[in-house]
Design a protein around this motif. Structure first.
Motif, PDB file in Angstrom:
ATOM      1  N   THR A   3       0.557  -0.322   1.914  1.00 24.74           N
ATOM      2  CA  THR A   3       1.065   0.242   1.635  1.00 24.74           C
ATOM      3  C   THR A   3       2.232   0.946   2.966  1.00 24.74           C
ATOM      4  OG1 THR A   3      -1.498   1.733   1.439  1.00 24.74           O
ATOM      5  CG2 THR A   3       0.878   2.905   2.456  1.00 24.74           C
ATOM      6  N   PRO A   4       3.736   1.056   2.620  1.00 23.59           N
ATOM      7  CA  PRO A   4       4.306   1.396   3.272  1.00 23.59           C
ATOM      8  C   PRO A   4       4.439   2.117   4.760  1.00 23.59           C
ATOM      9  CG  PRO A   4       5.644   1.481   1.421  1.00 23.59           C
ATOM     10  CD  PRO A   4       3.754   1.294   0.971  1.00 23.59           C
ATOM     11  N   SER A 127       4.315  -2.383   9.852  1.00 26.98           N
ATOM     12  CA  SER A 127       3.695  -3.360   9.206  1.00 26.98           C
ATOM     13  C   SER A 127       2.524  -3.422   8.525  1.00 26.98           C
ATOM     14  CB  SER A 127       3.758  -4.414   8.623  1.00 26.98           C
ATOM     15  OG  SER A 127       4.319  -5.578  10.125  1.00 26.98           O
ATOM     16  N   GLY A 130      -0.176  -0.905   7.080  1.00 26.48           N
ATOM     17  CA  GLY A 130       0.334  -1.010   6.091  1.00 26.48           C
ATOM     18  C   GLY A 130      -0.929  -1.529   5.381  1.00 26.48           C
TER      19      GLY A 130
END
Length: 251
Positions: A3-4, A127, A130
Motif C-alpha cells: 500500500t503506497p 515504505s 505500506g
C-alpha cells in the motif's frame, strides 16, 4: 500487496492549514495501522512531532493482558536526528517511530539501527508501513510475523526489511512444522534481532512447539529452547491446525 503510504502522507502535508495537515497525516497513519492490526484501538493526542509525548497510542488485548505501544511521528528522515530522538524515549514503552519521509543514508543510519535495537524501538518508514499486509480472515504464519512487527518490532524497517522478515518468519514457522533446520534457524535469528524479548520468546515458543510436533527432539532445535511463554490466539490456532501431535509430553 504493498500500500503506497508516502503519496498519501505527502498529499496530507500539502494542506494549506498546518493544523489540518497534521490531522490528515494522523488519519493516514492511523488508517494504515488499523488495516494491518484491526483489533487494536488507537487514541490520538493533541501533539505532533513532540519530543516525549506520542502522537498516537496503540493498544490491544491478548487474553486478559492489555498492551500498548506509543507512536511518534517525525517530520525528518535524518538518521542522526532520529537516533538522538530515540535515545530520549522510554525503552520500556517500546516506542514506534514513524518518520514521514524516507530515511536518509550514511554512517548515521548504522548508529540509528543500533540505537533503535538497543532501545527496543521500531523505526518504520512510509515504505515499511505500506509493506505490512492488511489483515485477512485467514491467519497465516506471515500474518503472525506481521503482528510481531506491530507489537514488538525493533530496529529499522523499510519495505525491504519488512519483506525479508515476513518471508523468513513465515517460511520458518512452516519449516519448524516440518522439522527442517536451516529455515527454522534463519527465522529464529530474524525474530531474535528484530523483535523485543517478549515477542521473540512467544515466537520461539511457537516454533519450538511446531518443531517438537514434527517428531524432532527439542535437543535438535536450532536455538536455545525458550522458557515457557504464553501463545497468543493466532499462534494457538496455527498450532492446533497442525498435524496431530502424538507426543504426550508435549501437551
Amino acid at each position: 500487496m504493498v500500500t503506497p503510504v508516502a503519496p498519501e502522507i505527502n498529499s496530507a502535508l500539502d494542506h494549506p492549514d498546518p493544523r489540518q495537515a497534521v490531522e490528515r497525516v494522523k488519519d493516514v497513519v492511523q488508517r494504515r495501522l488499523l488495516d494491518v492490526y484491526p483489533t487494536a484501538r488507537i487514541v490520538r493526542t493533541d501533539f505532533f512531532n513532540h519530543t516525549y509525548v506520542p502522537d498516537l497510542l496503540l493498544t490491544w488485548s491478548s487474553g486478559a493482558h492489555r498492551s500498548e505501544r506509543r507512536v511518534y511521528l517525525r517530520a525528518s528522515g535524518d538518521p542522526g536526528l532520529l537516533a538522538s530522538d530515540v535515545q530520549l524515549l522510554e525503552r520500556e514503552q517500546q516506542p514506534l517511530v514513524v518518520p514521514l519521509v524516507h530515511l536518509g543514508t550514511g554512517p548515521a543510519r548504522q548508529q540509528l539501527e543500533a540505537v533503535a535495537e538497543e532501545r527496543h524501538t521500531l523505526v518504520l518508514d512510509p515504505s515499511g508501513l505500506g509493506a505490512l499486509p492488511a489483515r485477512t480472515p485467514t491467519r497465516t504464519p506471515t500474518a503472525l510475523a506481521s503482528d510481531a512487527i506491530v507489537e514488538g518490532g525493533r530496529g529499522i524497517m523499510e519495505a525491504g526489511q519488512v519483506d525479508r522478515f515476513l518471508y523468513a518468519v513465515g517460511t520458518g514457522v512452516e519449516a519448524a512444522r516440518e522439522g527442517r533446520t536451516e529455515p527454522t534457524r534463519l527465522a529464529l535469528s530474524q525474530v531474535s534481532r528484530h523483535t523485543v524479548p517478549d515477542v521473540s520468546r512467544r515466537m520461539s515458543t511457537l516454533m519450538a512447539a511446531m518443531w517438537q510436533g514434527s517428531g524432532r527432539s527439542l535437543s535438535e532445535f536450532p536455538a536455545s529452547v525458550p522458557h515457557l511463554a504464553s501463545l497468543d490466539e493466532t499462534s494457538l490456532n496455527l498450532l492446533l491446525a497442525s498435524p496431530e501431535i502424538r507426543d504426550a509430553g508435549f501437551w
